[in-house]
Design an enzyme around this catalytic site. Sequence first.
Site, PDB file in Angstrom:
ATOM      1  N   ASP A 146     108.042  -8.371  53.916  1.00  0.00           N
ATOM      2  CA  ASP A 146     106.736  -8.470  53.265  1.00  0.00           C
ATOM      3  C   ASP A 146     106.806  -8.459  51.741  1.00  0.00           C
ATOM      4  OD1 ASP A 146     105.161  -8.709  55.545  1.00  0.00           O
ATOM      5  OD2 ASP A 146     105.188  -6.549  55.892  1.00  0.00           O
ATOM      6  N   ASP A 179     104.318 -14.478  60.766  1.00  0.00           N
ATOM      7  CA  ASP A 179     103.824 -14.105  59.443  1.00  0.00           C
ATOM      8  C   ASP A 179     104.879 -14.332  58.354  1.00  0.00           C
ATOM      9  OD1 ASP A 179     103.078 -12.650  61.751  1.00  0.00           O
ATOM     10  OD2 ASP A 179     102.009 -11.145  60.591  1.00  0.00           O
TER      11      ASP A 179
HETATM   12  N1  GLY Z   1     101.492  -9.440  58.523  1.00  0.00           N
HETATM   13  C1  GLY Z   1     100.672  -8.584  59.241  1.00  0.00           C
HETATM   14  C2  GLY Z   1      99.398  -9.143  59.744  1.00  0.00           C
HETATM   15  O1  GLY Z   1      99.066 -10.305  59.653  1.00  0.00           O
HETATM   16  O2  GLY Z   1      98.685  -8.344  60.279  1.00  0.00           O
END
Ligand code: GLY
Length: 391
Positions: A113, A169
């Site tokens: 992230d 993601d």
């Molecule tokens: N990356 C985490 C979400 O989309 O909740």
Amino acid sequence: MKRIIYTILLLTGLAACSNQRQEPLQALKERVFATAAEHARNMDARLPERMTPRTVGPDGEPVNAGIHWWCSGFYPGSLWYIYKFGGDEGILALARKHCARLDSLYYGHTDHDIGFQVNCSYGNGVDANPEYEPYMLLCAEKLAGRFSPVTGVIKSWDNPKWEYPVIIDNMMNLELLMVEARRHGRDDLKEVAYTHALTTIKNHFREDFSTYHLVNYSPEDGSVLGKQTVQGYADSSAWARGQAWALYGYTMMAREASLAGDSSRSEVFLAQAEAIARYLLGRLPEDGIPYWDYDAPDIPDAPRDASAGAITASALAELSGLTGDAALAKDAREMALKQVRTLASPEYMAEPGTNGDFLLKHGVGNLNTHSEEDAPLTYADYYFLEALLRL
Ligand code: GLY
């Protein structure tokens, strides 16, 4: 004074609606960005020192994301977007102040992230603040350090529940690699991003171009050990935000590969984005805001997810300018416009002084863990503003 301006803008919008006349896009943008600026100033005034907002708690106060939570960059990013639209120097000062709260993100443990966190905050301010650049490069290198040539992907989480988990993601984090590769001529970062995106095309997607949430790889030989959901309704379902990340991720990679002069790569990523877009355009509800999972069993009573709507709108807005398919370009732009109009309505957009000083209502964080089931979310606000800037 600000309250008077807000009321005039709101009345203008409502008058347009009551006359059955569509509010002109520019007027809608001015209304949304004026509202966003008020929320953002109120948010700053109530945030304790070094706090990064995530959502609203039951007491009506912001919940602290902490700088290592994946969405710590979105409030500073929204401030940059508000500044970009209106040029308000007070908002610029707030954008710098809240970016500075992420200045130790690089240190200590970070997962995939870091791409979201750094690119959505510093990445939007780096033109005005070139001193952000060395830090962004360091963070991109840290992200690339999570890549394995055996699996051909960047590892998302360090959770012993899986051997080598990669969530869809993760496509979003590639933008930091592509941007830094372009700025510094770092082909190594670019190749990591390309390989991750190509491996993900191979392993994450179903025949209809919907995507699994998580693919677990063997770190020893790169084979796929399992495909499942974490935040969606079922392993086989289409979790709405995951589909939005996929659409956005491949649209962004098509743009970045094209900017890098890699036209054959760009074509592959664009074809993937187009296929995902056709799938989603066939499944979005009438008002454009998806239910939290396209396959939730209780539709039409299932919760909507404003964040998935905002991310999809932003991605469709960009795709409409990239695709060579004229019909798709038209459909994508029309859907993005519909989505931002729905989000700008009183059903979704909160009046200043309400909603814990977030802009949008009705986001879903993680329904499976009963976390943020119908809540404001920093990333919903961020991608809504981005979609408007792109349109
Ligand atoms: N990356 C985490 C979400 O989309 O909740």
